[in-house]
Structure formats: C-alpha cells, structure tokens
Design a protein around this motif. Sequence first.
Motif, short mmCIF file in Angstrom:
data_model
loop_
_atom_site.label_atom_id
_atom_site.label_comp_id
_atom_site.label_asym_id
_atom_site.label_seq_id
_atom_site.Cartn_x
_atom_site.Cartn_y
_atom_site.Cartn_z
N UNK A 149 0.84 -1.20 0.00
CA UNK A 149 0.00 0.00 0.00
C UNK A 149 0.88 1.25 0.00
N UNK A 150 0.45 2.26 -0.75
CA UNK A 150 1.12 3.55 -0.72
C UNK A 150 0.67 4.29 0.54
N UNK A 173 8.60 0.98 7.65
CA UNK A 173 7.43 0.85 6.77
C UNK A 173 7.77 -0.05 5.58
N UNK A 174 8.95 0.16 5.00
CA UNK A 174 9.37 -0.68 3.87
C UNK A 174 9.51 -2.13 4.30
N UNK A 175 10.04 -2.36 5.49
CA UNK A 175 10.21 -3.71 6.01
C UNK A 175 8.86 -4.43 6.11
N UNK A 180 6.18 4.07 1.42
CA UNK A 180 6.07 5.46 1.85
C UNK A 180 6.06 6.37 0.63
N UNK A 181 5.04 7.22 0.50
CA UNK A 181 4.96 8.08 -0.68
C UNK A 181 6.12 9.08 -0.73
N UNK A 182 6.78 9.30 0.40
CA UNK A 182 7.95 10.19 0.45
C UNK A 182 9.25 9.40 0.64
N UNK A 183 9.25 8.14 0.25
CA UNK A 183 10.42 7.29 0.49
C UNK A 183 11.68 7.83 -0.16
N UNK A 184 11.55 8.57 -1.26
CA UNK A 184 12.72 9.08 -1.96
C UNK A 184 13.01 10.55 -1.66
N UNK A 185 12.26 11.11 -0.72
CA UNK A 185 12.51 12.51 -0.36
C UNK A 185 13.87 12.62 0.33
N UNK A 200 0.31 12.25 -4.81
CA UNK A 200 1.19 11.11 -4.56
C UNK A 200 0.39 9.82 -4.38
N UNK A 201 -0.92 9.94 -4.42
CA UNK A 201 -1.86 8.81 -4.41
C UNK A 201 -1.68 7.87 -3.20
N UNK A 202 -1.74 8.41 -1.99
CA UNK A 202 -1.69 7.51 -0.83
C UNK A 202 -2.96 6.68 -0.71
N UNK A 203 -2.80 5.42 -0.43
CA UNK A 203 -3.94 4.54 -0.18
C UNK A 203 -4.24 4.40 1.31
N UNK A 204 -3.24 4.74 2.12
CA UNK A 204 -3.36 4.61 3.57
C UNK A 204 -2.68 5.81 4.22
N UNK A 205 -3.34 6.40 5.21
CA UNK A 205 -2.75 7.47 6.03
C UNK A 205 -2.53 6.92 7.43
N UNK A 206 -1.31 7.04 7.91
CA UNK A 206 -0.99 6.70 9.29
C UNK A 206 -0.79 8.00 10.04
N UNK A 207 -1.63 8.22 11.05
CA UNK A 207 -1.59 9.48 11.80
C UNK A 207 -1.16 9.19 13.23
N UNK A 208 -0.11 9.87 13.66
CA UNK A 208 0.36 9.70 15.04
C UNK A 208 0.14 10.99 15.81
#
Length: 264
Positions: A149-150, A173-175, A180-185, A200-208
């Motif tokens: 999932x993005x 997250x990669x593991x 991560x939509x910003x994995x290459x930032x 960036x077409x996120x399919x999932x938002x993780x909010x902390x």
Amino acid sequence: MKLVHDWLGPLELPDPARRIVSLAPNATDALFALGLGERLVGRSAFCYRPAETLALPVVSSYTRVRWELLRSLHPDLVLLSTGVQRDLLNELHQAGIPVFPIPLPQSPYGILENLILLGELLGVGERASSLAAHLAERYQRLYGLLPPLRVYLEFDLGGPITVGRGSYVNEALRHLGLVNVYAQHPSSYFTPNLEEVPALHPELVIYEPKPGRSRAKERAEALMGERGWEALLVVTGGDELAHYGPRFFDYLEKLERQIERLEI
C-alpha cells in the motif's frame, strides 16, 4: 570506561555508572528493558514510560536543563540523544557533566545497535546482546507481511511532520511491505506540502497524535475531511513510531495488526 566518541573525543566514564540521569525517552526505555531502572535518579519531562519513571525528579525538557536540580542529584552519567539535543549535549559536556549521547538510528537495526552500545557502557553486554537478538527475531517476522500500500505518515508535533529517505521509520514501513509516498525525499524528517500529498496517491494514512491527546481518531478523521482526502486511516496511540527505544518493536507489531484488520 575509556572510549573515544565521534563528537566529544576521548571520554572517561564511571564503570559501571550507578547514578544515571536520562534526558531521552529512548535511553530511559532501554535502561528498563535491560533491568537497570533502579540506577535512574532523574529524567526528562518526556520520559514517562514505564510508569515507574513518573516518581523520578524531572531534570529537563528535551532541550533545557534545570542545572541546580541536576547537580543536586550527583549523577555519574547523563544520557541523551543526538539530533535536536546536540546543543544541550555540548552545554553539559563543557560544564564537566559526564555525558554520553546515543545516536539517532537510521533503521530499526540501529535501535538494536544502540541497545548493545548502552549495555556495554553499563556492564551488561551479554544481557543486551540477548535482548537485541530477541527483538531482531520479532522484527524479522514482520518482513513483507503487508501488501504494498502507498502510505502517507504524519506525526502531529504541533504541525505535520513526515519522514523520508534515511529515517528509521521509513525503513520500518518498507520492512512491513508498505510504500512510503515520500520514500525518496532527500530529508529524513520534514514538514510536507499537504497540497501535494493527494497527487502522490496515498492509499493509507498513518496518523500519530501527540501523546495523551483525547479523541485522536476523531481529530484525524476531521483533518482528512478538511483536506478532502480519501484513504484508509490508522491512528496510533501517540509517540509510538516516533519512539526509538526497544518498545518501538511492540508498536510496530501493533501497527501491523491495525493495518491487517483494515478492509483493503
């Protein structure tokens, strides 16, 4: 114990330290995980886990210290982190306080390396190695469990902060199998442009959320609505993925279970 630190040069620290002040939650967590909680005589305001720490005097915020209180505790070692605590580290070192900074990890394996480092520093190297091996096994069992999932991750730190290349959270997250939509930032931690996130077409938002924030899920859902975002949502308990002590692996397992229960 004599050692050479990359920043501070030659150091000679008590061996083993018996009166420790921890100014970093990750160090406090590691001390208790190693069975050394009884050596703690002071903490920072952000060291509130486990509950036993709450009885200790609060010596500092994250970047400012109460000098008179600190000196009255007669610590033979003060632990803190690198990164935003660098200026405080230099202040303490220049004041002649015995300090040791624990590096900011670049991956979850760095958390394990720090655990072993602290164990050797405090004379419990075998115990630290055993715990690190156990945590590594738990971490490895999480490898690739989730669909690709993005994901857009947001820490609420008084404003949105997310993670990019070189952060231990991005690697975690990669593991898990996520993207991560910003994995290459090129910044490990940064304030995102919220207007560009939908593209960036996120399919999932993780909010902390901030720790202790009430109705965190309702707030996260409201933010999603205000921004016009449509994606799956997972809300952590606060200060979980942002915590890089041994408990991080508990929180990562919890996150995996939360995502697994979503209707994808």
